[in-house]
Design an enzyme around this catalytic site. Structure first.
Site, PDB file in Angstrom:
ATOM      1  N   GLU A 127       0.799  -1.241   0.000  1.00  0.00           N
ATOM      2  CA  GLU A 127       0.000   0.000   0.000  1.00  0.00           C
ATOM      3  C   GLU A 127       0.826   1.283   0.000  1.00  0.00           C
ATOM      4  O   GLU A 127       0.587   2.180   0.799  1.00  0.00           O
ATOM      5  CB  GLU A 127      -0.960  -0.012   1.202  1.00  0.00           C
ATOM      6  CG  GLU A 127      -1.906  -1.201   1.192  1.00  0.00           C
ATOM      7  CD  GLU A 127      -2.881  -1.199   2.357  1.00  0.00           C
ATOM      8  OE1 GLU A 127      -2.703  -0.437   3.321  1.00  0.00           O
ATOM      9  OE2 GLU A 127      -3.845  -1.996   2.306  1.00  0.00           O
ATOM     10  N   ASN A 169       2.128  -5.218  -3.162  1.00  0.00           N
ATOM     11  CA  ASN A 169       0.712  -5.503  -2.918  1.00  0.00           C
ATOM     12  C   ASN A 169      -0.047  -4.196  -2.644  1.00  0.00           C
ATOM     13  O   ASN A 169       0.440  -3.341  -1.894  1.00  0.00           O
ATOM     14  CB  ASN A 169       0.614  -6.425  -1.686  1.00  0.00           C
ATOM     15  CG  ASN A 169      -0.745  -7.049  -1.457  1.00  0.00           C
ATOM     16  OD1 ASN A 169      -1.271  -7.719  -2.342  1.00  0.00           O
ATOM     17  ND2 ASN A 169      -1.298  -6.846  -0.262  1.00  0.00           N
ATOM     18  N   HIS A 206     -10.410  -5.809  -2.709  1.00  0.00           N
ATOM     19  CA  HIS A 206     -11.505  -5.555  -1.767  1.00  0.00           C
ATOM     20  C   HIS A 206     -12.559  -4.751  -2.527  1.00  0.00           C
ATOM     21  O   HIS A 206     -12.519  -3.523  -2.563  1.00  0.00           O
ATOM     22  CB  HIS A 206     -11.007  -4.765  -0.555  1.00  0.00           C
ATOM     23  CG  HIS A 206      -9.988  -5.489   0.268  1.00  0.00           C
ATOM     24  ND1 HIS A 206     -10.294  -6.624   0.980  1.00  0.00           N
ATOM     25  CD2 HIS A 206      -8.680  -5.245   0.488  1.00  0.00           C
ATOM     26  CE1 HIS A 206      -9.208  -7.047   1.618  1.00  0.00           C
ATOM     27  NE2 HIS A 206      -8.220  -6.235   1.322  1.00  0.00           N
ATOM     28  N   GLU A 235      -6.376 -10.611  -1.503  1.00  0.00           N
ATOM     29  CA  GLU A 235      -7.229 -10.377  -0.319  1.00  0.00           C
ATOM     30  C   GLU A 235      -8.687 -10.243  -0.742  1.00  0.00           C
ATOM     31  O   GLU A 235      -9.416  -9.381  -0.248  1.00  0.00           O
ATOM     32  CB  GLU A 235      -6.785  -9.102   0.424  1.00  0.00           C
ATOM     33  CG  GLU A 235      -5.317  -9.116   0.826  1.00  0.00           C
ATOM     34  CD  GLU A 235      -4.873  -7.868   1.588  1.00  0.00           C
ATOM     35  OE1 GLU A 235      -5.728  -7.079   2.032  1.00  0.00           O
ATOM     36  OE2 GLU A 235      -3.645  -7.701   1.738  1.00  0.00           O
ATOM     37  N   ASP A 237     -12.411  -9.949  -1.296  1.00  0.00           N
ATOM     38  CA  ASP A 237     -13.753  -9.973  -0.707  1.00  0.00           C
ATOM     39  C   ASP A 237     -14.615  -9.024  -1.517  1.00  0.00           C
ATOM     40  O   ASP A 237     -14.110  -8.061  -2.099  1.00  0.00           O
ATOM     41  CB  ASP A 237     -13.779  -9.682   0.810  1.00  0.00           C
ATOM     42  CG  ASP A 237     -13.011  -8.450   1.246  1.00  0.00           C
ATOM     43  OD1 ASP A 237     -12.825  -7.518   0.435  1.00  0.00           O
ATOM     44  OD2 ASP A 237     -12.597  -8.407   2.416  1.00  0.00           O
TER      45      ASP A 237
HETATM   46  C1  XIL Z   1      -6.743  -6.106   7.975  1.00  0.00           C
HETATM   47  C2  XIL Z   1      -7.167  -7.265   8.867  1.00  0.00           C
HETATM   48  O1  XIL Z   1      -8.084  -8.061   8.156  1.00  0.00           O
HETATM   49  C3  XIL Z   1      -7.784  -6.735  10.135  1.00  0.00           C
HETATM   50  O2  XIL Z   1      -8.014  -7.804  11.060  1.00  0.00           O
HETATM   51  C4  XIL Z   1      -6.889  -5.695  10.791  1.00  0.00           C
HETATM   52  O3  XIL Z   1      -7.558  -5.118  11.886  1.00  0.00           O
HETATM   53  C5  XIL Z   1      -6.493  -4.619   9.807  1.00  0.00           C
HETATM   54  O4  XIL Z   1      -5.896  -5.214   8.670  1.00  0.00           O
HETATM   55  N1  XIL Z   1      -5.119  -4.473   3.441  1.00  0.00           N
HETATM   56  C6  XIL Z   1      -4.173  -5.359   3.926  1.00  0.00           C
HETATM   57  C7  XIL Z   1      -4.511  -6.238   5.067  1.00  0.00           C
HETATM   58  O5  XIL Z   1      -3.088  -5.482   3.349  1.00  0.00           O
HETATM   59  O6  XIL Z   1      -3.396  -6.484   5.881  1.00  0.00           O
HETATM   60  C8  XIL Z   1      -5.643  -5.660   5.891  1.00  0.00           C
HETATM   61  O7  XIL Z   1      -6.009  -6.621   6.877  1.00  0.00           O
HETATM   62  C9  XIL Z   1      -6.806  -5.299   5.014  1.00  0.00           C
HETATM   63  C10 XIL Z   1      -6.415  -4.246   4.004  1.00  0.00           C
END
Ligand code: XIL
Length: 299
Positions: A127, A169, A206, A235, A237
């Site tokens: 990020e 990432n 996401h 990741e 969702d």
């Molecule tokens: C999130 C986790 O799912 C949570 O449990 C935590 O509180 C915050 O982080 N991007 C990422 C992940 O790279 O590490 C994040 O995970 C979600 C967004």
């Protein structure tokens, strides 16, 4: 095939999930995770605040609980994440400049040494780009330590564990038309041209009403792959978990030879960091949702 992992393996890919160490005592959770997935990412346990809570004092107890569960259940592990503006321990948040730069290098070396040869992909940097239309780097203590912090992280990581694929990432980089996507693309192209060691790009994916899935995601994956890096969905969702969108994302990965696999960010909706969006493949009681069947039938 009747599990996500086995179905993905038919095309040489994997299907993974985020695992939270605190849920490993929940047998509904572990039985689904053990059955369906063949790649594991620690949801929080390999982050900087977890692995180096005090400077120079590494703690892998929670990370190893996830790692050991994965290996004992026959799964591979993605490492997440070595350099990030978020979830930094207090001592790192208060550092800047060359002291922070050295702390980042020491952190990468410490964590990668512990897992040397055991992690198939590392999210080396997470990020680093700003949201919105600027295409700029995100402001952070790491960015203020010098614009070259990302390439320093990748060079350090390559030397620490040459066997791991090294990934960049990020999120909101799935739509080819977004400025953030273009900024990430320009960085990866520059790294490849200059020989900075980068092997893969992770698309967090996401998807929600604010940053919806667009069918040009496949173009994005293809264009990054054409730079000479692997791509992965890291990741996933999707708000409301529409079966058709899950199928589209799955097809996008299958359409790109260099798409290594897909990871969903949790097992059941109730395990999700965005549980109110019910974005995952299993409902709260552990049964398969329509999106699960759509993914399985697509793989
Ligand atoms: C999130 C986790 O799912 C949570 O449990 C935590 O509180 C915050 O982080 N991007 C990422 C992940 O790279 O590490 C994040 O995970 C979600 C967004």
């Amino acid at each position: 095939e009747n599990t996500l992992g086995a179905a993905a393996a038919q095309s040489g890919r994997y299907f993974g999930t985020a695992i939270a160490s605190g849920r490993l005592s929940d047998s509904t959770y572990t039985s689904i995770a053990a059955r369906e997935f063949n790649m594991v990412t620690a949801e929080n346990e390999m982050k900087i605040d977890a692995t180096e809570p005090q400077r120079g004092q590494f703690n892998f107890s929670a990370a190893d609980r996830v790692y050991n569960w994965a290996v004992q259940n026959g799964k591979q592990v993605r490492g997440h994440t070595l350099a990030w503006h978020s979830q930094q321990p207090g001592w790192m948040q208060s550092l800047s400049g060359s002291a922070l730069r050295q702390a980042m290098i020491d952190h990468i070396n410490g964590v990668m040494a512990h897992y040397k040869g055991k992690i198939v992909q590392w999210d080396v940097v997470n990020e680093a780009f700003a949201d919105g239309s600027s295409g700029a780097r995100r402001d952070s203590n790491l960015q203020r330590s010098g614009n070259d912090w990302i390439e320093v992280a990748f060079r350090t990581a390559r030397a620490a564990d040459p066997s791991a694929k090294l990934c960049y990432n990020d999120y909101n980089v799935e739509n080819w038309n977004w400025a953030k996507t273009q900024a990430m693309y320009n960085m990866v192209r520059d790294f490849k041209q200059r020989g900075v060691p980068i092997d893969c790009v992770g698309f967090q994916s996401h998807f929600n009403s604010g940053s919806p899935y667009d069918s040009n995601f496949r173009t994005t994956l293809q264009n990054f792959a054409a730079l000479g890096v692997d791509v992965a969905i890291t990741e996933l969702d999707i708000q409301g978990a529409p079966a058709s969108t899950y199928a589209n994302v799955t097809n996008d990965c299958l359409a790109v030879a260099r798409c290594l696999g897909i990871t969903v960010w949790g097992v059941r909706d109730s395990d999700s960091w965005r549980s109110e969006q019910t974005p995952l493949l299993f409902n709260n009681n552990g049964s398969k949702k329509a999106a699960y069947t759509a993914v399985l039938d697509t793989l």
